[in-house]
Scaffold this active site. Structure first.
Site, PDB file in Angstrom:
ATOM      1  N   ASN A 108       0.869  -1.174   0.000  1.00 50.92           N
ATOM      2  CA  ASN A 108       0.000   0.000   0.000  1.00 50.92           C
ATOM      3  C   ASN A 108       0.907   1.226   0.000  1.00 50.92           C
ATOM      4  O   ASN A 108       1.414   1.638   1.035  1.00 50.92           O
ATOM      5  CB  ASN A 108      -0.875  -0.059   1.263  1.00 50.92           C
ATOM      6  CG  ASN A 108      -1.833   1.116   1.352  1.00 50.92           C
ATOM      7  OD1 ASN A 108      -1.802   2.015   0.513  1.00 50.92           O
ATOM      8  ND2 ASN A 108      -2.661   1.105   2.371  1.00 50.92           N
ATOM      9  N   ARG A 161     -13.469  15.781   7.589  1.00 50.82           N
ATOM     10  CA  ARG A 161     -14.095  16.101   6.291  1.00 50.82           C
ATOM     11  C   ARG A 161     -15.554  16.516   6.495  1.00 50.82           C
ATOM     12  O   ARG A 161     -16.250  15.931   7.324  1.00 50.82           O
ATOM     13  CB  ARG A 161     -14.074  14.883   5.368  1.00 50.82           C
ATOM     14  CG  ARG A 161     -12.680  14.505   4.919  1.00 50.82           C
ATOM     15  CD  ARG A 161     -12.685  13.241   4.086  1.00 50.82           C
ATOM     16  NE  ARG A 161     -11.636  12.356   4.538  1.00 50.82           N
ATOM     17  CZ  ARG A 161     -11.500  11.099   4.153  1.00 50.82           C
ATOM     18  NH1 ARG A 161     -12.349  10.565   3.283  1.00 50.82           N
ATOM     19  NH2 ARG A 161     -10.520  10.354   4.620  1.00 50.82           N
ATOM     20  N   HIS A 185     -13.230   2.940  -0.328  1.00 52.11           N
ATOM     21  CA  HIS A 185     -13.320   1.862   0.679  1.00 52.11           C
ATOM     22  C   HIS A 185     -13.925   0.582   0.101  1.00 52.11           C
ATOM     23  O   HIS A 185     -14.425  -0.263   0.856  1.00 52.11           O
ATOM     24  CB  HIS A 185     -14.230   2.260   1.879  1.00 52.11           C
ATOM     25  CG  HIS A 185     -13.690   3.348   2.754  1.00 52.11           C
ATOM     26  ND1 HIS A 185     -14.513   4.245   3.391  1.00 52.11           N
ATOM     27  CD2 HIS A 185     -12.429   3.670   3.121  1.00 52.11           C
ATOM     28  CE1 HIS A 185     -13.781   5.083   4.111  1.00 52.11           C
ATOM     29  NE2 HIS A 185     -12.522   4.759   3.952  1.00 52.11           N
ATOM     30  N   GLU A 235      -8.578  -5.190   4.813  1.00 52.18           N
ATOM     31  CA  GLU A 235      -8.398  -4.843   3.396  1.00 52.18           C
ATOM     32  C   GLU A 235      -7.200  -5.573   2.790  1.00 52.18           C
ATOM     33  O   GLU A 235      -7.244  -5.987   1.634  1.00 52.18           O
ATOM     34  CB  GLU A 235      -8.236  -3.326   3.264  1.00 52.18           C
ATOM     35  CG  GLU A 235      -9.556  -2.620   3.513  1.00 52.18           C
ATOM     36  CD  GLU A 235      -9.412  -1.154   3.882  1.00 52.18           C
ATOM     37  OE1 GLU A 235      -9.601  -0.324   2.997  1.00 52.18           O
ATOM     38  OE2 GLU A 235      -9.135  -0.845   5.050  1.00 52.18           O
ATOM     39  N   ARG A 268      -2.440  -2.091  -3.499  1.00 51.48           N
ATOM     40  CA  ARG A 268      -3.664  -1.344  -3.230  1.00 51.48           C
ATOM     41  C   ARG A 268      -3.637  -0.054  -4.044  1.00 51.48           C
ATOM     42  O   ARG A 268      -2.728   0.770  -3.907  1.00 51.48           O
ATOM     43  CB  ARG A 268      -3.752  -0.994  -1.752  1.00 51.48           C
ATOM     44  CG  ARG A 268      -4.999  -0.202  -1.501  1.00 51.48           C
ATOM     45  CD  ARG A 268      -5.050   0.390  -0.141  1.00 51.48           C
ATOM     46  NE  ARG A 268      -6.294   1.124  -0.025  1.00 51.48           N
ATOM     47  CZ  ARG A 268      -6.522   2.066   0.862  1.00 51.48           C
ATOM     48  NH1 ARG A 268      -5.599   2.382   1.730  1.00 51.48           N
ATOM     49  NH2 ARG A 268      -7.678   2.668   0.900  1.00 51.48           N
TER      50      ARG A 268
END
Ligand code: ADP
Length: 407
Positions: free
Chosen positions: A7, A242, A181, A392, A90
Site C-alpha cells: 500500500n 471532512r 473503501h 483490506e 492497493r
C-alpha cells in the site's frame, strides 16, 4: 502461496506478507517518511519487531528495504524473494479504466492508466504507480496485481452514480460517483455472509465503514448498488476532518467572499483543504477529530462535542435508511473500521428507534464488543446487526491470488 500486499502512499509504503494456506500474516511493516528521511517499522509475527531509521529518498529504495527486511537478519521470514508468489498493490482510484482487479502488464499500460487518474486522486495516483514500478523492478518475474478501492462500486447503476451537471463537463472531467473503501465493503459483506452461513447472493446488506473517513454502502445480493462517497472521498456523512455532503453553493459563497489577509481570494485547492482537513466533527466540536475524545467530552457535558456526535449518528442513520429503501428491505447491517468496530455508543445511536419501522434493534449487552466479529442484534431484531472487523490487506491478497492463478 505467499503474497506480498503493498500500500504505497505519498510518503509511506505499508506492506504485509500473507501465507494464503491459512490466510495468516507472516510479517508486516511500514516504510515511513519517504522523501523526507526514513523510518522502517517491521514486525515478523512470533519473532519480534524493530523500528529503525533508514534513508528513504524514494519508493525504489523503500521497496528494496521491504525485501531486505523479509529476507535478512534475525527477523527474516523467508529465505529468498522467490518464495513470494505474487504481489498485490492497493490502488486508490481506478477511474473509468478498471472495474475489477487486473494483472499489471510489463508494457506499462496499466500503470499509465493509474497515473491518468491523478486528477481524481491527486494524493494517491502517482505514489501508487511509483510503488508498482519499484516493486516490478525488484521482482520482475512475479505477477503483480492492481486491486482498486473503486472497483467494487463499479456496479452502481447510472441513476445512482450520475451527477446532474452539464454532460459535456461530466465527460470532460470524468465526473461521476466512484466511491471508495470498496475493498473493505466487499470484504465485510463476504465475511458477514460467511458468519451467517448464508450465500452472499441471498442477502441485502448495508455496510457502514466508520473510521476517520466514513462510507456506507448498499449491497444487493453481493453487488454494490450505492455508496455514500462520490467523485472523491469527501461525500457522505461528516467525518473526522471532512465536511461530508454539503450544499454545493457553500463552495461558491466561500470562493466569492472569503479572502486572504492580502485580499486575494482562496484557491480551489485551499477550499478543498478546508473541506477535507479542517471540517467535519473536528470543526463542529472545536478541535476533536478522534471519536474517543468526542464521546468522552460529550459525556462530560461539552455541547459542541455532543452536537458533532449527534450530527454524525444522524447522517449515518439517514443514509442507512435511504439504502434500506432502495434495497427494498435489509437482512443485515454491518459495522466496521475504527468507530464501527470499537464504538458501541455510536452504533447504538445510529440504530436507535429503528425497530418499529425497520425491525432493527441492538442488544445493549451484545453491543459491548470491540474489534471482534459478533452479532449485536437483539433476540427480537428482524435484521442481523453485525460487527465485522475489516481486513483490506487480506481482501487484496485474495484478489491477487485469484488474478495471478487466472493468468
Ligand atoms: P482510518 O479512516 O484512518 O483508517 P480507522 O478506521 O482507524 O481510521 O478509525 C479511526 C477512528 O476510530 C478514530 O476516530 C478513533 O477514535 C476511532 N476509535 C478507535 N477506537 C475507538 C473506541 N474505543 N471508541 C470509539 N471510537 C474509537
Amino acid at each position: 502461496m505467499k503474497i506480498l500486499v503493498i500500500n504505497a502512499g505519498s510518503s509511506s509504503l505499508k506492506y504485509q506478507l500473507i501465507d494464503m494456506e491459512n490466510e495468516a500474516v507472516i510479517a508486516r511493516g511500514n516504510c515511513d517518511r519517504i522523501g523526507i528521511d526514513g523510518v522502517l517499522s517491521y514486525k515478523a509475527v512470533g519473532k519480534g519487531e524493530i523500528k529503525r531509521e533508514y534513508p528513504f529518498p524514494d519508493h525504489t529504495v523503500a521497496t528494496r528495504t521491504v525485501l531486505e527486511s523479509l529476507t535478512t537478519g534475525d527477523l527474516a521470514v523467508i529465505q529468498d524473494i522467490s518464495e513470494i508468489g505474487a504481489v498485490g498493490h492497493r490502488i486508490v482510484h481506478g477511474g473509468n479504466y478498471f472495474m475489477e482487479s487486473v494483472r499489471v502488464d510489463k508494457q506499462g499500460d496499466v500503470i499509465s492508466k493509474i497515473e491518468a487518474c491523478k486528477t481524481l486522486a491527486p494524493l494517491h495516483a502517482l505514489p501508487n504507480a511509483a510503488g508498482i514500478r519499484a516493486c516490478m523492478d525488484a521482482m520482475p518475474n512475479v505477477p503483480h496485481v492492481a486491486v482498486f478501492d473503486t472497483a467494487f462500486h463499479s456496479t452502481i447503476p447510472d441513476y445512482a452514480k450520475t451527477y446532474a451537471l452539464p454532460t459535456d463537463l461530466c465527460e470532460k472531467y470524468s465526473i461521476k460517483k466512484y466511491g471508495a473503501h470498496g475493498t473493505s465493503h466487499k470484504f465485510v459483506s463476504r465475511k458477514a455472509a460467511e458468519f451467517l452461513n448464508r450465500p452472499v447472493n441471498e442477502l441485502k446488506m448495508v455496510t457502514l465503514h466508520l473510521g476517520n473517513g466514513s462510507s456506507i454502502s448498499a449491497i444487493d445480493r453481493g453487488i454494490c448498488v450505492d455508496t455514500s462517497m462520490g467523485l472523491t472521498p469527501l461525500a457522505g456523512p461528516l467525518m473526522g476532518t471532512r465536511c461530508g455532503s454539503i450544499d454545493p453553493a457553500i463552495v461558491t459563497v466561500l470562493m466569492d467572499n472569503e479572502r486572504h489577509a492580502d485580499g486575494t481570494p482562496l484557491t480551489g485547492m485551499e477550499i478543498n483543504n478546508i473541506m477535507n482537513k479542517k471540517s467535519g466533527v473536528y470543526a463542529v466540536s472545536g478541535g476533536y477529530s478522534d471519536f474517543r475524545d468526542l464521546e468522552a467530552h460529550a459525556a462530560g457535558g461539552d455541547k459542541r462535542c455532543a452536537l458533532a456526535w449527534n450530527m454524525f449518528a444522524y447522517q449515518c442513520k439517514q443514509i442507512m435508511a435511504g439504502y434500506i429503501a432502495i434495497l427494498g428491505g435489509v437482512d443485515t447491517i454491518v459495522f466496521t473500521a475504527g468507530v464501527g468496530e470499537n464504538g458501541p455508543n455510536t452504533r447504538a445511536k445510529i440504530c436507535d428507534n429503528l425497530y418499529d419501522c425497520f425491525g432493527i434493534e441492538i442488544d445493549p449487552e451484545k453491543n459491548d464488543v470491540y474489534g471482534k466479529l459478533a452479532e449485536i442484534g437483539s433476540s427480537r431484531s428482524k435484521v442481523h446487526v453485525l460487527v465485522v472487523p475489516t481486513n483490506e490487506e487480506l481482501m487484496i491478497a485474495r484478489e491477487t491470488m485469484e488474478v495471478a492463478d487466472r493468468a
